[in-house]
Design an enzyme around this catalytic site. Sequence first.
Site, PDB file in Angstrom:
ATOM      1  N   GLY A 224     -34.657  12.117  27.973  1.00  0.00           N
ATOM      2  CA  GLY A 224     -35.372  11.953  29.194  1.00  0.00           C
ATOM      3  C   GLY A 224     -36.616  12.958  29.409  1.00  0.00           C
ATOM      4  N   ASP A 240     -29.339  18.796  20.590  1.00  0.00           N
ATOM      5  CA  ASP A 240     -28.067  18.299  21.078  1.00  0.00           C
ATOM      6  C   ASP A 240     -27.483  17.619  20.212  1.00  0.00           C
ATOM      7  OD1 ASP A 240     -26.409  17.008  22.836  1.00  0.00           O
ATOM      8  OD2 ASP A 240     -27.871  17.018  24.514  1.00  0.00           O
ATOM      9  N   ASP A 277     -31.897  20.729  30.643  1.00  0.00           N
ATOM     10  CA  ASP A 277     -31.081  20.135  31.743  1.00  0.00           C
ATOM     11  C   ASP A 277     -29.593  19.944  31.605  1.00  0.00           C
ATOM     12  OD1 ASP A 277     -30.812  18.707  34.133  1.00  0.00           O
ATOM     13  OD2 ASP A 277     -31.301  16.883  33.525  1.00  0.00           O
ATOM     14  N   LYS A 306     -27.370  23.507  38.199  1.00  0.00           N
ATOM     15  CA  LYS A 306     -26.410  22.843  38.843  1.00  0.00           C
ATOM     16  C   LYS A 306     -25.594  23.778  39.983  1.00  0.00           C
ATOM     17  CE  LYS A 306     -27.423  20.057  35.640  1.00  0.00           C
ATOM     18  NZ  LYS A 306     -28.264  18.694  36.138  1.00  0.00           N
TER      19      LYS A 306
END
Length: 366
Positions: A224, A240, A277, A306
């Site tokens: 994203g 990732d 993120d 977060k």
Amino acid sequence: MNKVVLLCRPGFEKECAAEITDKAARREIFGFARVKDNAGYVVFECYQPDDAEKIVKELPFSSLIFARQMFVVGELLRDLPPDDRITPIVGMLQGVVEKGGELRVEVADTNESKELMKFCRKFTVPLRAALRDAGILTNYETPKRPVVHVFFIAPGCCYTGYSYPDNNSPFYMGIPRLKFPADAPSRSTLKLEEALHVFIPADEWDERLANGMYAVDLGACPGGWTYQLVKRNMWVYSVDNGPMAQSLMDTGQVTWLREDGFRYRPNRNNISWMVCDMVEKPAKVAALMAQWLVNGWCRETIFNLKLPMKKRYEEVSQNLAYIQAQLDEHGINAQIQARQLYHDREEVTVHVRRLWAAVGGRRDER
């Protein structure tokens, strides 16, 4: 007018109140915050009559994390007559604002306010005409004059006031209107797009988000955030263990590195952007971001922290202070901004830009 209205995400009123109370007190402005759970706004009432004006003029809006918008207001107008709501509003603003450049008739961002928003849209046109006739608004919109705010909290019940165009959110209700791109791999793409709009002035996009730049996306799956960088024609290293969307790989601009984002170390020295993120404790993410910035592995970064269930403002403040302390210790001058974006949930988004070295003999970015 001794009150400041701050719009925020519903459920984060206490954080917004804690922040404005803290940051106003640092400027020797004292007052108290009126908070209603899930209302989507906070009213900060100053003890001294001129202090609300000082806040909206002198406290940098860009320094606020939990506020989407900020404007000074007077007393709450109640029980506006259904046959003439305009006259009392004009009366409240006369002598307060002269030749404002824009009118925004707004509500809080709650489900209960959706019906009220329909009314606000219809009401804006006749109210704007009346305010122009009274000299409260200019005959044409201009970004150089104060913004007039009429903020409805219930039918027939509103605050009236103003903000300054160089110290507010340029967006209606403080929310950028973004459309989800059909070819994006996840809705998280809107977080990064909004962050770019909020943190980077539009006239600097071509320079700071330029074609051909190199970028790193830590914790990228399914892509994203990588999508936004690819859209700006950057070369992206997406880090990732999880797979990337095939549509992004097909562009030829993405290199997928199957590694843990916390262990990855870049092998280039010309990375302009690093974005991140990852779902992890905020202190751990802050430490990683500080490492990237101190080592000069990127020029700019946007990342999410977060939030815990309690003491969210305190936690974010500690994380930002840690990053600032690390930069100071290594003689690095940087600009740090944080904001809970419209597309954020239990998180805040942070932008850090390395500017120049504070010690002689080192040359960083201008």
